[in-house]
Design a protein around this motif. Structure first.
Motif, PDB file in Angstrom:
ATOM      1  N   ASN A 123      18.672  -1.646   9.072  1.00  0.00           N
ATOM      2  CA  ASN A 123      19.271  -2.020  10.359  1.00  0.00           C
ATOM      3  C   ASN A 123      18.448  -3.179  10.942  1.00  0.00           C
ATOM      4  O   ASN A 123      17.306  -2.958  11.322  1.00  0.00           O
ATOM      5  N   PRO A 124      18.973  -4.392  10.991  1.00  0.00           N
ATOM      6  CA  PRO A 124      20.317  -4.802  10.613  1.00  0.00           C
ATOM      7  C   PRO A 124      20.499  -4.758   9.099  1.00  0.00           C
ATOM      8  O   PRO A 124      19.525  -4.877   8.345  1.00  0.00           O
ATOM      9  N   ALA A 125      21.737  -4.600   8.672  1.00  0.00           N
ATOM     10  CA  ALA A 125      22.023  -4.405   7.251  1.00  0.00           C
ATOM     11  C   ALA A 125      22.517  -5.701   6.610  1.00  0.00           C
ATOM     12  O   ALA A 125      23.556  -6.227   7.000  1.00  0.00           O
ATOM     13  N   ALA A 126      21.742  -6.174   5.629  1.00  0.00           N
ATOM     14  CA  ALA A 126      22.110  -7.430   4.949  1.00  0.00           C
ATOM     15  C   ALA A 126      23.431  -7.268   4.198  1.00  0.00           C
ATOM     16  O   ALA A 126      24.199  -8.228   4.049  1.00  0.00           O
ATOM     17  N   CYS A 127      23.707  -6.044   3.733  1.00  0.00           N
ATOM     18  CA  CYS A 127      24.942  -5.823   2.962  1.00  0.00           C
ATOM     19  C   CYS A 127      26.184  -6.086   3.813  1.00  0.00           C
ATOM     20  O   CYS A 127      27.180  -6.625   3.319  1.00  0.00           O
ATOM     21  N   ILE A 128      26.119  -5.744   5.104  1.00  0.00           N
ATOM     22  CA  ILE A 128      27.295  -5.976   5.970  1.00  0.00           C
ATOM     23  C   ILE A 128      27.519  -7.477   6.102  1.00  0.00           C
ATOM     24  O   ILE A 128      28.653  -7.961   6.014  1.00  0.00           O
ATOM     25  N   ALA A 129      26.417  -8.196   6.287  1.00  0.00           N
ATOM     26  CA  ALA A 129      26.541  -9.658   6.401  1.00  0.00           C
ATOM     27  C   ALA A 129      27.117 -10.242   5.111  1.00  0.00           C
ATOM     28  O   ALA A 129      27.778 -11.286   5.130  1.00  0.00           O
ATOM     29  N   GLY A 130      26.881  -9.565   3.989  1.00  0.00           N
ATOM     30  CA  GLY A 130      27.390 -10.068   2.701  1.00  0.00           C
ATOM     31  C   GLY A 130      28.832  -9.663   2.425  1.00  0.00           C
ATOM     32  O   GLY A 130      29.373  -9.997   1.371  1.00  0.00           O
ATOM     33  N   CYS A 131      29.464  -8.919   3.356  1.00  0.00           N
ATOM     34  CA  CYS A 131      30.839  -8.444   3.119  1.00  0.00           C
ATOM     35  C   CYS A 131      31.821  -9.201   4.009  1.00  0.00           C
ATOM     36  O   CYS A 131      31.799  -9.014   5.235  1.00  0.00           O
ATOM     37  N   PRO A 132      32.708 -10.035   3.442  1.00  0.00           N
ATOM     38  CA  PRO A 132      33.654 -10.767   4.287  1.00  0.00           C
ATOM     39  C   PRO A 132      34.598  -9.856   5.065  1.00  0.00           C
ATOM     40  O   PRO A 132      35.215 -10.299   6.022  1.00  0.00           O
ATOM     41  N   ALA A 133      34.701  -8.572   4.683  1.00  0.00           N
ATOM     42  CA  ALA A 133      35.571  -7.659   5.437  1.00  0.00           C
ATOM     43  C   ALA A 133      34.774  -6.883   6.494  1.00  0.00           C
ATOM     44  O   ALA A 133      35.322  -6.003   7.161  1.00  0.00           O
ATOM     45  N   ASP A 134      33.475  -7.190   6.644  1.00  0.00           N
ATOM     46  CA  ASP A 134      32.624  -6.548   7.669  1.00  0.00           C
ATOM     47  C   ASP A 134      32.581  -5.035   7.560  1.00  0.00           C
ATOM     48  O   ASP A 134      32.499  -4.337   8.594  1.00  0.00           O
ATOM     49  N   VAL A 135      32.657  -4.485   6.368  1.00  0.00           N
ATOM     50  CA  VAL A 135      32.614  -3.023   6.244  1.00  0.00           C
ATOM     51  C   VAL A 135      31.226  -2.537   6.672  1.00  0.00           C
ATOM     52  O   VAL A 135      30.207  -3.100   6.260  1.00  0.00           O
ATOM     53  N   ARG A 136      31.193  -1.505   7.529  1.00  0.00           N
ATOM     54  CA  ARG A 136      29.913  -0.953   8.005  1.00  0.00           C
ATOM     55  C   ARG A 136      29.375  -0.051   6.890  1.00  0.00           C
ATOM     56  O   ARG A 136      29.587   1.167   6.865  1.00  0.00           O
ATOM     57  N   ILE A 137      28.692  -0.680   5.969  1.00  0.00           N
ATOM     58  CA  ILE A 137      28.345  -0.041   4.697  1.00  0.00           C
ATOM     59  C   ILE A 137      27.345   1.114   4.867  1.00  0.00           C
ATOM     60  O   ILE A 137      27.624   2.242   4.425  1.00  0.00           O
ATOM     61  N   PRO A 138      26.181   0.902   5.495  1.00  0.00           N
ATOM     62  CA  PRO A 138      25.243   2.037   5.599  1.00  0.00           C
ATOM     63  C   PRO A 138      25.872   3.226   6.318  1.00  0.00           C
ATOM     64  O   PRO A 138      25.626   4.375   5.955  1.00  0.00           O
ATOM     65  N   GLN A 139      26.719   2.937   7.325  1.00  0.00           N
ATOM     66  CA  GLN A 139      27.328   4.017   8.107  1.00  0.00           C
ATOM     67  C   GLN A 139      28.255   4.862   7.226  1.00  0.00           C
ATOM     68  O   GLN A 139      28.225   6.089   7.283  1.00  0.00           O
TER      69      GLN A 139
END
Ligand SMILES: Cc1cc2nc3c(=O)[nH]c(=O)nc-3n(C[C@H](O)[C@H](O)[C@H](O)COP(=O)(O)OP(=O)(O)OC[C@H]3O[C@@H](n4cnc5c(N)ncnc54)[C@H](O)[C@@H]3O)c2cc1C
Length: 471
Positions: free
Chosen positions: A53-69
């Motif tokens: 948090n903040p999650a780099a994976c979310i920034a890497g997803c063009p669909a903004d999926v809240r991945i860790p959540q």
């Protein structure tokens, strides 16, 4: 409920593998190759997530999926919670979990990537979406909003860009209609990507969910013929152009008009959309070659060559002008193709298709190549080795060297600028075109790209349309 494990343990654990059909078995059928995670696999993989948090994976997803959540909910076996978390921003999770190039997006940005074992986000997304389908879980209800309900949006094309835009707008309460040229919605997901990578029933299910949210989808409706974009501009409050880049490229070499030469688009459409793969139930005309050469090194080429193998080719050969390192296809697709016995003629380019007396393909004349200095794409430029010509005996040649814009839509759109390749000129962040009521996104703006970039473009356009119409 499974336990949360300590960070030191997370670093020690390996990525959870996903079972798949064995190569010798799968080349005899069109069933999906990877078999998906079990609940135990999914929990074990979810436990590895560092919950940044903040999650780099979310920034890497063009669909903004809240991945860790969503991953955290998997550990608690809260499939519905995980599903609703993903669905907040991505209408196509079972699709994206299967075909996104995660290595370049979310997983490429994952902190664990530095250790060489990023969290298998795509596999987890697929697991959640598949489980939700099995359990017939419902999506969140779209907002009923008097301010947006009387505003009408037209979308051209039911591929990932059009579907993502439609889903976001209908959730905001807009009256959304998609016009699709083919008899089925899904775009490349339905006519291009083969059953063994993306089953049609899965695409159909996710499209149906978007329809159930209230999006109207008119199929067999070619914009440019049945109606012009200019008509849509008159009748609707906003128009989103998402008609993809479906026109195939050819080399222009002698013999490309012989019987047995296909563009990959045509070959895959015959197999997927017209269900040649589903023989003997469907009697679709397609030349089932015994020796098939597919020219190209991208995902499309891998899909075509693996389809040819499953349709009965003894020799299915990739002909590619650079080396394996420069191949643009996803690493997993190349590895799957190699395991299935696909042959690779690398550093090789075709110069002529040779026919027999009946006009059928009988061979492909090629020339060997060597790599020179890098070109503008950063990849080393291939150069012909003079006098190195040789022939491959083949009965089918499939050309998979790229797709272009089809001009039908653009010709009917007054005031919407296109570039020299026929793609719409649109703002990268908003999808706005040069016409105040028209937005565009996906392959018809960027040229052939990826599903998730198309989804991202559809979402950005939806946001911008909403901002414009509600201001
Ligand atoms: C064989 C193949 C394999 C691929 N594999 C992958 C992969 O593994 N991973 C990945 O991320 N990407 C992959 N891609 C790329 C990806 O599929 C595309 O980038 C993505 O589908 C683009 O989405 P889109 O919505 O812009 O266009 P499309 O998916 O092309 O959809 C456009 C839609 O518009 C419709 N249309 C066109 N003209 C009209 C008209 N005049 N009127 C009405 N409708 C119209 C079309 O019929 C189509 O349904 C692959 C592409 C191909 C061809």
């Amino acid at each position: 409920m499974a336990e949360r494990i300590k960070p030191a343990e997370k670093f020690k654990r390996e990525r959870t593998p996903m079972k798949e059909q064995a190569p010798l078995e799968r080349i005899k059928n069109f069933k999906e190759v990877p078999l998906g995670y079990t609940l135990e696999d999914a929990i074990a993989e979810a436990q590895r997530c560092l919950q940044c948090n903040p999650a780099a994976c979310i920034a890497g997803c063009p669909a903004d999926v809240r991945i860790p959540q969503f991953i955290d909910k998997v550990i608690d076996e809260d499939i519905e919670g995980a599903f609703l978390e993903i669905k907040k921003t991505n209408a196509l999770p079972a699709v994206c979990g299967r075909v996104c190039p995660q290595e370049d997006q979310c997983e490429g940005a994952c902190v664990m990537e530095k250790k060489g074992k990023p969290i298998a986000i795509g596999r987890l997304e697929r697991f959640v979406a598949d489980k939700a389908r099995e359990l017939n879980l419902k999506d969140a209800e779209p907002t009923r909003n008097a301010n947006t309900a009387n505003k009408k949006i037209a979308i051209v094309g039911a591929g990932p860009a059009g579907l993502a835009c439609a889903a976001d707008l209908v959730k905001l309460g807009y009256d959304v209609t998609i016009f699709e040229a083919l008899h089925k919605a899904g775009g490349v997901l339905i006519y291009g990507i083969p059953e063994f990578r993306l089953p049609k029933s899965i695409v159909g299910y996710e499209v149906e969910k978007i329809r159930e949210m209230g999006v109207k989808i008119y199929t067999d409706y070619v914009i440019g013929y049945v109606k012009k974009v200019d008509d849509l501009v008159e009748e609707y409050d906003a128009v989103f152009l998402a008609n993809g880049a479906g026109a195939p490229s050819f080399f222009g070499i002698p013999g490309e008009n012989l019987k047995g030469v296909y563009s990959a688009s045509e070959y895959l459409t015959r197999s997927n959309l017209m269900r040649a793969f589903d023989f003997p139930k469907y009697d679709t005309p397609i030349t089932k070659g015994k020796k098939v050469a597919v020219v190209g090194g991208g995902n499309v080429a891998m899909d075509a060559v693996r389809t040819a193998k499953r349709l009965g080719a003894d020799d299915a050969i990739i002909v590619y002008r650079r080396s394996r390192t420069e191949m643009p296809a996803r690493a997993e697709e190349i590895e799957h193709a190699e395991a299935e016995g696909i042959q690779f003629e690398l550093l090789t380019n075709p110069v002529k298709v040779i026919g027999d007396e009946n006009g059928n393909v009988k061979a492909l004349e090629c020339v060997k190549m060597e790599l020179g200095e890098p070109d503008e794409s950063g990849r080393r430029r291939p150069k012909e080795i003079p006098g190195s010509n040789f022939t491959l005996d083949v009965d089918v040649v499939i050309i998979a060297i790229g797709q272009n814009a089809n001009p039908i839509v653009a010709r009917s759109a007054t005031g919407v600028e296109t570039n020299k390749w026929g793609y719409f000129v649109a703002d990268e962040e908003t999808g706005k075109t040069t016409h105040p009521k028209v937005w565009a996104g996906g392959d018809i703006v960027t040229g052939a790209a990826t599903v998730i970039l198309a989804v991202g473009a559809g979402k950005k356009a939806a946001k911008s349309i909403h901002e414009t119409l509600s201001s």
